[in-house]
Scaffold this motif. Structure first.
Motif, PDB file in Angstrom:
ATOM      1  N   ALA A   1       0.816  -1.212   0.000  1.00 19.57           N
ATOM      2  CA  ALA A   1       0.000   0.000   0.000  1.00 19.57           C
ATOM      3  C   ALA A   1       0.850   1.262   0.000  1.00 19.57           C
ATOM      4  O   ALA A   1       0.542   2.239  -0.700  1.00 19.57           O
ATOM      5  N   ASP A   2       1.925   1.265   0.776  1.00 15.90           N
ATOM      6  CA  ASP A   2       2.796   2.452   0.821  1.00 15.90           C
ATOM      7  C   ASP A   2       3.367   2.746  -0.566  1.00 15.90           C
ATOM      8  O   ASP A   2       3.378   3.903  -1.019  1.00 15.90           O
ATOM      9  N   GLU A   3       3.843   1.701  -1.231  1.00 10.71           N
ATOM     10  CA  GLU A   3       4.441   1.890  -2.554  1.00 10.71           C
ATOM     11  C   GLU A   3       3.398   2.343  -3.574  1.00 10.71           C
ATOM     12  O   GLU A   3       3.663   3.206  -4.411  1.00 10.71           O
ATOM     13  N   LEU A   4       2.209   1.760  -3.512  1.00 12.47           N
ATOM     14  CA  LEU A   4       1.165   2.085  -4.485  1.00 12.47           C
ATOM     15  C   LEU A   4       0.778   3.561  -4.412  1.00 12.47           C
ATOM     16  O   LEU A   4       0.763   4.263  -5.435  1.00 12.47           O
ATOM     17  N   PHE A   5       0.464   4.048  -3.203  1.00  5.99           N
ATOM     18  CA  PHE A   5      -0.091   5.395  -3.112  1.00  5.99           C
ATOM     19  C   PHE A   5       0.979   6.485  -3.175  1.00  5.99           C
ATOM     20  O   PHE A   5       0.707   7.578  -3.675  1.00  5.99           O
ATOM     21  N   THR A   6       2.176   6.214  -2.697  1.00  2.29           N
ATOM     22  CA  THR A   6       3.232   7.216  -2.880  1.00  2.29           C
ATOM     23  C   THR A   6       3.624   7.312  -4.352  1.00  2.29           C
ATOM     24  O   THR A   6       3.922   8.403  -4.852  1.00  2.29           O
ATOM     25  N   ASP A   7       3.596   6.174  -5.062  1.00  3.06           N
ATOM     26  CA  ASP A   7       3.866   6.189  -6.503  1.00  3.06           C
ATOM     27  C   ASP A   7       2.783   6.960  -7.244  1.00  3.06           C
ATOM     28  O   ASP A   7       3.073   7.765  -8.141  1.00  3.06           O
ATOM     29  N   LEU A   8       1.525   6.728  -6.885  1.00  2.00           N
ATOM     30  CA  LEU A   8       0.425   7.448  -7.535  1.00  2.00           C
ATOM     31  C   LEU A   8       0.544   8.949  -7.300  1.00  2.00           C
ATOM     32  O   LEU A   8       0.347   9.752  -8.224  1.00  2.00           O
ATOM     33  N   GLU A   9       0.882   9.334  -6.082  1.00  2.00           N
ATOM     34  CA  GLU A   9       1.024  10.761  -5.781  1.00  2.00           C
ATOM     35  C   GLU A   9       2.125  11.391  -6.635  1.00  2.00           C
ATOM     36  O   GLU A   9       1.955  12.492  -7.180  1.00  2.00           O
ATOM     37  N   ARG A  10       3.248  10.718  -6.770  1.00  2.00           N
ATOM     38  CA  ARG A  10       4.347  11.249  -7.595  1.00  2.00           C
ATOM     39  C   ARG A  10       3.919  11.405  -9.045  1.00  2.00           C
ATOM     40  O   ARG A  10       4.259  12.389  -9.709  1.00  2.00           O
ATOM     41  N   ARG A  11       3.174  10.439  -9.556  1.00  2.00           N
ATOM     42  CA  ARG A  11       2.729  10.510 -10.953  1.00  2.00           C
ATOM     43  C   ARG A  11       1.745  11.657 -11.159  1.00  2.00           C
ATOM     44  O   ARG A  11       1.781  12.344 -12.185  1.00  2.00           O
ATOM     45  N   LEU A  12       0.856  11.884 -10.200  1.00  2.00           N
ATOM     46  CA  LEU A  12      -0.079  12.996 -10.310  1.00  2.00           C
ATOM     47  C   LEU A  12       0.662  14.331 -10.290  1.00  2.00           C
ATOM     48  O   LEU A  12       0.317  15.260 -11.037  1.00  2.00           O
ATOM     49  N   GLU A  13       1.678  14.433  -9.447  1.00  2.00           N
ATOM     50  CA  GLU A  13       2.462  15.668  -9.401  1.00  2.00           C
ATOM     51  C   GLU A  13       3.200  15.899 -10.710  1.00  2.00           C
ATOM     52  O   GLU A  13       3.316  17.036 -11.180  1.00  2.00           O
ATOM     53  N   ALA A  14       3.698  14.812 -11.311  1.00  2.00           N
ATOM     54  CA  ALA A  14       4.382  14.941 -12.604  1.00  2.00           C
ATOM     55  C   ALA A  14       3.411  15.421 -13.678  1.00  2.00           C
ATOM     56  O   ALA A  14       3.741  16.276 -14.507  1.00  2.00           O
ATOM     57  N   LEU A  15       2.192  14.888 -13.668  1.00  3.45           N
ATOM     58  CA  LEU A  15       1.180  15.331 -14.636  1.00  3.45           C
ATOM     59  C   LEU A  15       0.775  16.777 -14.367  1.00  3.45           C
ATOM     60  O   LEU A  15       0.518  17.538 -15.309  1.00  3.45           O
ATOM     61  N   ASP A  16       0.722  17.167 -13.099  1.00  6.76           N
ATOM     62  CA  ASP A  16       0.422  18.564 -12.757  1.00  6.76           C
ATOM     63  C   ASP A  16       1.430  19.507 -13.390  1.00  6.76           C
ATOM     64  O   ASP A  16       1.077  20.544 -13.953  1.00  6.76           O
ATOM     65  N   SER A  17       2.701  19.143 -13.273  1.00  6.33           N
ATOM     66  CA  SER A  17       3.752  20.038 -13.768  1.00  6.33           C
ATOM     67  C   SER A  17       3.669  20.202 -15.285  1.00  6.33           C
ATOM     68  O   SER A  17       4.028  21.249 -15.822  1.00  6.33           O
ATOM     69  N   MET A  18       3.174  19.165 -15.977  1.00  6.96           N
ATOM     70  CA  MET A  18       3.037  19.262 -17.431  1.00  6.96           C
ATOM     71  C   MET A  18       1.831  20.113 -17.821  1.00  6.96           C
ATOM     72  O   MET A  18       1.864  20.829 -18.817  1.00  6.96           O
ATOM     73  N   ALA A  19       0.769  20.031 -17.019  1.00  3.07           N
ATOM     74  CA  ALA A  19      -0.479  20.694 -17.387  1.00  3.07           C
ATOM     75  C   ALA A  19      -0.608  22.094 -16.818  1.00  3.07           C
ATOM     76  O   ALA A  19      -1.477  22.850 -17.223  1.00  3.07           O
ATOM     77  N   ALA A  20       0.275  22.431 -15.860  1.00  2.62           N
ATOM     78  CA  ALA A  20       0.112  23.713 -15.163  1.00  2.62           C
ATOM     79  C   ALA A  20       0.370  24.890 -16.098  1.00  2.62           C
ATOM     80  O   ALA A  20       1.368  24.908 -16.832  1.00  2.62           O
ATOM     81  N   PRO A  21      -0.511  25.905 -16.100  1.00  5.45           N
ATOM     82  CA  PRO A  21      -0.270  27.101 -16.909  1.00  5.45           C
ATOM     83  C   PRO A  21       0.833  27.936 -16.281  1.00  5.45           C
ATOM     84  O   PRO A  21       1.195  27.730 -15.119  1.00  5.45           O
TER      85      PRO A  21
END
Length: 606
Positions: A291-311
């Motif tokens: 569980a720790d690996e799954l959700f910390t990995d998901l959080e990192r991926r969301l942050e990476a997508l944020d940085s691409m989409a952020a104006p």
């Protein structure tokens, strides 16, 4: 478009179905990012394993063993035998099926005793490790994703309160449903920041479900709420085996075609029920992660997508983000990324200016550097003024990164164009130095003038301190007066270094000091202190940061100005000495003051 997932169809083109061509972890991140708030989590006991909290069934077994041991104190094996088959032992002993309510009534007949008994399983005690019975990395990653709006509903078979505690840590109070009677009074799911549906109850309630018999069905109100969530929301399953929760399995088997994909994380092999559900719903199975690996990995991926989409972030928005992140220890990375982003933008901008050029090219570069650093200077001035020293390393790292943009030594006029590449670092240091004076943090100036070292690209390559390589005399073209073209008149104006730099940093510091006279006084004091440090430097080339502080109007007449004020401050308790300036030696500090006074006397008419 509303926020209620029940009122909107699945967004066209946004749902990403996992399959042979796309990894399930990536598909999950893309779907959660594309559809914030429309995925629910189903969390089982596996998410809490790392916290040391027992599963619900584990607590039942333990309590049955304790009841058996108390009933038969003369038999040391009574507890062990009862734990081997607790339901059979209970029915044989008491003539009734094992149930959580009756179990608690036998083990702890009064409310106070029951609370104390259960707290021992869920609340850390003084002798336990600091990692026992506290939210795990998974709980905390989920809480942060809830805060960012990724999830609004959490279904859980757990009856611990680790998820609630993790949410409280990030400032969120969850709407918790642990009993069917609460459902009619809840806020609608889309209107609640986060709703936790505790399918098996809360640990201190008598309505918990833990035995096989208790898990066969749900009360009608809870069944309807569960069916609604399963129908209207996407689902991410973690830490749930599906082996014992018959009612939950049946609800998932009976749910209609899913509007959003189902993702199922499993650390080991799936059981029969879990396999049937994943096949029925075409689930993306994520294997081999806890569980720790799954959700910390998901959080990192969301942050990476944020940085691409952020104006692009405006200056005011960037400062607002900094102010929000600065006092929050959970947002250290956000603060680092914000400052780093704008630092790298300045670094990239420096590369666009020519190494060769005439006076006009030099003047244009000066004006260009001032414009390029505007947002960063606002961040640094505000950050240093409001910081308590926690982020000193970040501010110093920024100066070092800006200083590294100068990497060539030429000759003649081109040497001055190359030296000018240190102008952004000088502006950053000047802004932060004045902010430190205004915030009564003058000890930070010592680090600012000594720690961000720069290594020249040629020659001895001796690492130089900012007190030397950022001395305005070494950065800006000319002698003690800078000549810059005036864009409006076409003529030329003469600026003392300090006046030019003060004009460049005035706006970034206006938010922390709106009064012009107070700003000028802080700048004069900063120049005086940097010059004292420069006069103490071992490098023979070092010297004062020549500026308007040397004028009588600031220096003072008859011991009534800035010089006399600072001279009186030079005691063993002086903040600069305590911070390590002058090697902590008051005699060296006094010698630097004398040297600066003599330098001013010798050069005031030159």
């Amino acid at each position: 478009m509303g926020t209620d997932p029940s009122s909107d169809p699945a967004p066209a083109g946004l749902a990403v179905t996992p399959g042979p061509s796309i990894d399930a972890k990536l598909a999950m991140a893309l779907n959660v990012h594309n559809c914030p708030g429309v995925y629910a989590l189903l969390l089982g006991s596996g998410i809490s394993i790392a916290s040391g909290v027992k599963t619900g069934w584990g607590i039942v077994v333990d309590l049955v063993a304790k009841v058996a041991a108390v009933r038969e104190p003369g038999d040391p094996q009574a507890g062990v035998q009862a734990a081997a088959d607790p339901e059979k032992w209970w029915e044989t002993t008491f003539g009734e099926p094992l149930g959580y309510s009756t179990l608690l009534e036998h083990a702890a007949p009064t409310p106070a005793a029951r609370q104390a008994l259960l707290d021992a399983y869920f609340v850390p005690t003084a002798g336990e490790e600091t990692t026992d019975k506290v939210p795990t990395a998974a709980h905390r990653a989920i809480a942060r994703m809830v805060k960012r709006g990724s999830f609004r509903v959490i279904l859980t078979t757990n009856f611990d309160r680790l998820m609630e505690r993790a949410l409280t840590e990030v400032g969120i109070s969850a709407q918790v449903i642990s009993h069917p009677d609460q459902i009619d009074a809840i806020k609608p799911l889309p209107h609640s920041q986060i709703t936790i549906v505790k399918l098996h109850g809360d640990y201190d309630g008598l309505g918990q479900r833990n035995t096989v018999a208790e898990l066969k069905d749900y009360p009608e109100a809870q069944q309807k709420l569960l069916e609604r969530v399963l129908d209207e929301y996407g689902l991410i399953v973690c830490g749930w085996s599906a082996d014992w929760d018959k009612a939950l399995v049946q609800a998932m088997e009976g749910s209609r075609s899913r509007r959003y994909p189902l993702f199922w994380s499993t650390y080991g092999a799936l059981g029969d029920a879990a396999r049937r559900l994943t096949v029925q719903h075409g689930a993306g199975v994520i294997a081999g992660l806890d569980a720790d690996e799954l959700f910390t990995d998901l959080e990192r991926r969301l942050e990476a997508l944020d940085s691409m989409a952020a104006p692009p972030v405006s200056r005011d928005m960037a400062v607002a983000q900094l102010k929000k992140a600065l006092p929050d220890p959970l947002r250290r990375i956000d603060l680092f990324d914000l400052v780093q982003q704008h630092t790298l933008q300045v670094v990239d901008a420096v590369a666009k200016y020519p190494v060769f050029g005439d006076n006009d090219a030099f003047a244009q570069a000066v004006e260009g550097y001032q414009a390029d650093t505007d947002t960063l200077l606002h961040l640094l001035a505000t950050g240093v003024f409001h910081d308590d020293g926690t982020y000193n390393d970040l501010w110093l790292r920024t100066v070092g990164r800006l200083a590294s943009t100068r990497n060539t030594i030429l000759g003649s006029f081109q040497d001055h164009m190359e030296k000018l590449r240190h102008y952004p670092a000088l502006l950053a240091t000047w802004s932060m130095g004045i902010a430190a004076v205004l915030a009564h943090r003058e000890e930070f100036i010592v680090d600012l003038l000594t720690k961000p070292l720069w290594t020249p690209p040629l020659g001895s390559r001796k690492r130089e301190e900012p007190s030397w390589y950022l001395n305005p005399w070494n950065v800006l073209y000319g002698d003690s007066i800078h000549i810059v073209s005036h864009s409006e008149t076409g003529g030329r104006l003469k600026y003392p270094y300090s006046r030019l730099i003060n004009a460049a940093v005035r706006e970034p510091l206006r938010a922390v000091e709106p009064d012009d006279r107070a700003f000028e006084a802080a700048s004069a004091r900063f120049q005086f202190l940097t010059s004292l440090i420069g006069m103490d430097a071992s490098d023979w080339r070092s010297g004062p940061w020549v500026g308007e502080f040397l004028l009588d109007s600031w220096w003072g007449y008859d011991n009534n100005g800035l010089a006399a004020e600072i001279q009186q401050e030079i005691t063993t308790d002086w903040p600069l000495l305590r911070a390590g300036a002058f090697a902590g030696d008051i005699n060296r500090a006094n010698a630097a003051f004398t040297a600066l006074t003599q330098w001013r006397s010798s050069n005031r008419h030159s």
